[in-house]
Write a protein that holds these residues in place. Structure first.
Motif, PDB file in Angstrom:
ATOM      1  N   ARG A  34     -30.632  43.685  55.105  1.00 41.61           N
ATOM      2  CA  ARG A  34     -30.564  43.097  53.765  1.00 41.61           C
ATOM      3  C   ARG A  34     -29.272  42.339  53.550  1.00 41.61           C
ATOM      4  NH1 ARG A  34     -34.172  44.289  49.797  1.00 41.61           N
ATOM      5  NH2 ARG A  34     -32.534  44.027  48.264  1.00 41.61           N
ATOM      6  N   TYR A  35     -29.398  41.197  52.858  1.00 42.76           N
ATOM      7  CA  TYR A  35     -28.232  40.449  52.391  1.00 42.76           C
ATOM      8  C   TYR A  35     -27.747  41.105  51.110  1.00 42.76           C
ATOM      9  CZ  TYR A  35     -29.589  36.494  55.375  1.00 42.76           C
ATOM     10  OH  TYR A  35     -29.901  35.687  56.422  1.00 42.76           O
ATOM     11  N   PHE A  36     -26.454  40.928  50.817  1.00 39.36           N
ATOM     12  CA  PHE A  36     -25.944  41.399  49.533  1.00 39.36           C
ATOM     13  C   PHE A  36     -24.728  40.587  49.128  1.00 39.36           C
ATOM     14  CE2 PHE A  36     -23.952  44.004  52.783  1.00 39.36           C
ATOM     15  CZ  PHE A  36     -22.620  44.071  52.409  1.00 39.36           C
ATOM     16  N   HIS A  37     -24.539  40.505  47.818  1.00 40.88           N
ATOM     17  CA  HIS A  37     -23.396  39.802  47.247  1.00 40.88           C
ATOM     18  C   HIS A  37     -23.028  40.525  45.952  1.00 40.88           C
ATOM     19  CE1 HIS A  37     -20.712  36.455  46.590  1.00 40.88           C
ATOM     20  NE2 HIS A  37     -21.034  36.538  45.320  1.00 40.88           N
ATOM     21  N   PRO A  38     -21.780  40.732  45.663  1.00 45.68           N
ATOM     22  CA  PRO A  38     -20.605  40.243  46.360  1.00 45.68           C
ATOM     23  C   PRO A  38     -20.344  40.979  47.669  1.00 45.68           C
ATOM     24  CG  PRO A  38     -19.951  41.584  44.488  1.00 45.68           C
ATOM     25  CD  PRO A  38     -21.448  41.474  44.437  1.00 45.68           C
ATOM     26  N   PRO A  39     -19.532  40.351  48.539  1.00 44.16           N
ATOM     27  CA  PRO A  39     -19.228  40.979  49.821  1.00 44.16           C
ATOM     28  C   PRO A  39     -18.497  42.308  49.637  1.00 44.16           C
ATOM     29  CG  PRO A  39     -17.975  38.929  49.524  1.00 44.16           C
ATOM     30  CD  PRO A  39     -18.857  39.085  48.335  1.00 44.16           C
ATOM     31  N   ALA A  40     -18.782  43.237  50.526  1.00 46.99           N
ATOM     32  CA  ALA A  40     -18.174  44.574  50.462  1.00 46.99           C
ATOM     33  C   ALA A  40     -18.120  45.160  51.873  1.00 46.99           C
ATOM     34  CB  ALA A  40     -18.992  45.471  49.538  1.00 46.99           C
ATOM     35  N   SER A  64     -31.377  31.275  35.747  1.00 48.85           N
ATOM     36  CA  SER A  64     -30.986  31.255  34.350  1.00 48.85           C
ATOM     37  C   SER A  64     -29.698  30.441  34.247  1.00 48.85           C
ATOM     38  CB  SER A  64     -30.755  32.683  33.851  1.00 48.85           C
ATOM     39  OG  SER A  64     -30.429  32.684  32.483  1.00 48.85           O
ATOM     40  N   PHE A  65     -29.416  29.928  33.062  1.00 46.03           N
ATOM     41  CA  PHE A  65     -28.175  29.157  32.912  1.00 46.03           C
ATOM     42  C   PHE A  65     -27.773  29.086  31.452  1.00 46.03           C
ATOM     43  CE2 PHE A  65     -31.452  26.061  32.134  1.00 46.03           C
ATOM     44  CZ  PHE A  65     -30.919  25.187  31.203  1.00 46.03           C
ATOM     45  N   THR A  66     -26.534  28.696  31.255  1.00 47.07           N
ATOM     46  CA  THR A  66     -26.026  28.403  29.925  1.00 47.07           C
ATOM     47  C   THR A  66     -25.161  27.154  30.031  1.00 47.07           C
ATOM     48  OG1 THR A  66     -24.891  29.311  27.983  1.00 47.07           O
ATOM     49  CG2 THR A  66     -23.964  29.857  30.131  1.00 47.07           C
ATOM     50  N   ILE A  67     -25.077  26.431  28.967  1.00 48.86           N
ATOM     51  CA  ILE A  67     -24.216  25.249  28.914  1.00 48.86           C
ATOM     52  C   ILE A  67     -23.001  25.623  28.083  1.00 48.86           C
ATOM     53  CG2 ILE A  67     -24.004  22.851  28.194  1.00 48.86           C
ATOM     54  CD1 ILE A  67     -27.091  22.662  28.498  1.00 48.86           C
ATOM     55  N   ASN A  68     -21.835  25.505  28.685  1.00 52.39           N
ATOM     56  CA  ASN A  68     -20.597  25.874  28.015  1.00 52.39           C
ATOM     57  C   ASN A  68     -19.933  24.619  27.464  1.00 52.39           C
ATOM     58  OD1 ASN A  68     -18.151  26.879  27.190  1.00 52.39           O
ATOM     59  ND2 ASN A  68     -17.920  28.217  28.946  1.00 52.39           N
ATOM     60  N   TYR A  80     -20.238  22.070  30.717  1.00 55.31           N
ATOM     61  CA  TYR A  80     -20.555  22.405  32.098  1.00 55.31           C
ATOM     62  C   TYR A  80     -21.559  23.551  32.127  1.00 55.31           C
ATOM     63  CZ  TYR A  80     -17.018  26.100  31.540  1.00 55.31           C
ATOM     64  OH  TYR A  80     -16.297  27.179  31.110  1.00 55.31           O
ATOM     65  N   VAL A  81     -22.261  23.643  33.255  1.00 51.16           N
ATOM     66  CA  VAL A  81     -23.333  24.618  33.389  1.00 51.16           C
ATOM     67  C   VAL A  81     -22.862  25.814  34.211  1.00 51.16           C
ATOM     68  CG1 VAL A  81     -25.645  25.045  34.337  1.00 51.16           C
ATOM     69  CG2 VAL A  81     -25.128  22.868  33.209  1.00 51.16           C
ATOM     70  N   VAL A  82     -23.071  27.001  33.683  1.00 50.32           N
ATOM     71  CA  VAL A  82     -22.887  28.250  34.412  1.00 50.32           C
ATOM     72  C   VAL A  82     -24.292  28.787  34.664  1.00 50.32           C
ATOM     73  CG1 VAL A  82     -21.923  30.571  34.378  1.00 50.32           C
ATOM     74  CG2 VAL A  82     -20.691  28.694  33.265  1.00 50.32           C
ATOM     75  N   ALA A  83     -24.616  29.030  35.941  1.00 46.78           N
ATOM     76  CA  ALA A  83     -25.988  29.407  36.276  1.00 46.78           C
ATOM     77  C   ALA A  83     -26.034  30.612  37.205  1.00 46.78           C
ATOM     78  CB  ALA A  83     -26.696  28.232  36.953  1.00 46.78           C
ATOM     79  N   ILE A  84     -27.136  31.333  37.123  1.00 44.80           N
ATOM     80  CA  ILE A  84     -27.455  32.354  38.121  1.00 44.80           C
ATOM     81  C   ILE A  84     -28.352  31.658  39.136  1.00 44.80           C
ATOM     82  CG2 ILE A  84     -28.568  34.561  38.612  1.00 44.80           C
ATOM     83  CD1 ILE A  84     -27.887  35.366  35.708  1.00 44.80           C
ATOM     84  N   ILE A  85     -27.896  31.624  40.373  1.00 44.54           N
ATOM     85  CA  ILE A  85     -28.606  30.967  41.467  1.00 44.54           C
ATOM     86  C   ILE A  85     -29.220  32.039  42.358  1.00 44.54           C
ATOM     87  CG2 ILE A  85     -28.398  29.418  43.445  1.00 44.54           C
ATOM     88  CD1 ILE A  85     -27.723  28.073  40.730  1.00 44.54           C
ATOM     89  N   GLU A  86     -30.509  31.894  42.665  1.00 46.11           N
ATOM     90  CA  GLU A  86     -31.153  32.794  43.614  1.00 46.11           C
ATOM     91  C   GLU A  86     -31.349  32.061  44.927  1.00 46.11           C
ATOM     92  OE1 GLU A  86     -34.425  36.225  43.596  1.00 46.11           O
ATOM     93  OE2 GLU A  86     -35.251  34.281  43.024  1.00 46.11           O
ATOM     94  N   LEU A  87     -30.968  32.719  46.019  1.00 46.93           N
ATOM     95  CA  LEU A  87     -31.118  32.152  47.351  1.00 46.93           C
ATOM     96  C   LEU A  87     -32.464  32.562  47.933  1.00 46.93           C
ATOM     97  CD1 LEU A  87     -27.521  32.880  48.690  1.00 46.93           C
ATOM     98  CD2 LEU A  87     -28.354  30.865  47.459  1.00 46.93           C
ATOM     99  N   PRO A  88     -33.109  31.696  48.728  1.00 41.97           N
ATOM    100  CA  PRO A  88     -34.458  31.990  49.228  1.00 41.97           C
ATOM    101  C   PRO A  88     -34.498  33.000  50.366  1.00 41.97           C
ATOM    102  CG  PRO A  88     -33.712  29.902  50.114  1.00 41.97           C
ATOM    103  CD  PRO A  88     -32.667  30.359  49.127  1.00 41.97           C
ATOM    104  N   GLU A  89     -33.371  33.334  50.943  1.00 41.52           N
ATOM    105  CA  GLU A  89     -33.367  34.245  52.085  1.00 41.52           C
ATOM    106  C   GLU A  89     -33.882  35.635  51.753  1.00 41.52           C
ATOM    107  OE1 GLU A  89     -31.030  30.864  53.429  1.00 41.52           O
ATOM    108  OE2 GLU A  89     -31.018  31.954  51.552  1.00 41.52           O
ATOM    109  N   GLN A  90     -33.796  36.002  50.459  1.00 43.71           N
ATOM    110  CA  GLN A  90     -34.213  37.357  50.073  1.00 43.71           C
ATOM    111  C   GLN A  90     -34.406  37.398  48.558  1.00 43.71           C
ATOM    112  OE1 GLN A  90     -31.938  40.772  51.745  1.00 43.71           O
ATOM    113  NE2 GLN A  90     -31.289  41.019  49.623  1.00 43.71           N
ATOM    114  N   PHE A  95     -26.216  34.903  42.748  1.00 43.49           N
ATOM    115  CA  PHE A  95     -24.860  34.973  42.236  1.00 43.49           C
ATOM    116  C   PHE A  95     -24.633  33.884  41.204  1.00 43.49           C
ATOM    117  CE2 PHE A  95     -24.577  32.595  46.187  1.00 43.49           C
ATOM    118  CZ  PHE A  95     -23.772  31.509  45.878  1.00 43.49           C
ATOM    119  N   VAL A  96     -23.529  33.991  40.502  1.00 38.26           N
ATOM    120  CA  VAL A  96     -23.186  33.063  39.430  1.00 38.26           C
ATOM    121  C   VAL A  96     -22.342  31.932  39.996  1.00 38.26           C
ATOM    122  CG1 VAL A  96     -21.993  32.822  37.225  1.00 38.26           C
ATOM    123  CG2 VAL A  96     -23.267  34.916  37.725  1.00 38.26           C
ATOM    124  N   SER A  97     -22.673  30.713  39.588  1.00 39.44           N
ATOM    125  CA  SER A  97     -21.930  29.536  40.018  1.00 39.44           C
ATOM    126  C   SER A  97     -22.091  28.462  38.952  1.00 39.44           C
ATOM    127  CB  SER A  97     -22.441  29.044  41.384  1.00 39.44           C
ATOM    128  OG  SER A  97     -21.641  27.974  41.851  1.00 39.44           O
TER     129      SER A  97
END
Length: 132
Positions: A34-40, A64-68, A80-90, A95-97
């Motif tokens: 399994r992938y995981f984030h944040p790194p640990a 999901s996102f919000t405009i700040n 600017y946009v703060v978003a929750i990004i989902e990666l297709p690997e799993q 993570f938030v970017s």
């Protein structure tokens, strides 16, 4: 006041510096795959210490996102946009970017995005732009 940068350590260095070679590096467990984030230093799913950063596609989608509109730091142009990004690997790997390079009014749920990096000092911040 410049953008606040993360403190680099042995666990997160690959994530924050992978952009130097154009790679988004996400921790993955060798024991449970399994992938995981944040790194640990250990897997949050099976508690194995057999974890290491691994390159992923850099593709994703906006969950999901919000405009700040508040200028919290002078180097962040508003809005600017703060978003929750989902990666297709799993499923659930997210993570938030920020979403950049696209008018904020064009950002939407499920929008396909790809990683791009902003180099600040010795850190490469993973940001996302609309996928081509």
């Amino acid at each position: 006041m410049p953008r606040k940068l993360p403190a680099l350590n042995a666990d997160n260095r690959a994530f924050w510096q992978g952009g130097e070679t154009g790679r988004l590096l996400i921790h993955r467990c060798a024991a449970c795959s399994r992938y995981f984030h944040p790194p640990a230093p250990l897997c949050p799913h099976c508690a194995s210490f057999e974890v290491a950063p691994e390159p992923v596609s850099g593709q994703g989608k906006v969950l999901s996102f919000t405009i700040n509109y508040q200028g919290w730091a002078p180097d962040l142009e508003v809005p600017y946009v703060v978003a929750i990004i989902e990666l297709p690997e799993q499923a659930g790997l997210q993570f938030v970017s920020n979403v950049v390079g696209t008018p904020v009014t064009d950002v939407h749920i499920d929008m396909p995005v790809q990683v791009t990096f902003l180099n600040v000092e010795d850190v490469w911040l993973p940001l996302f732009e609309r996928a081509q």
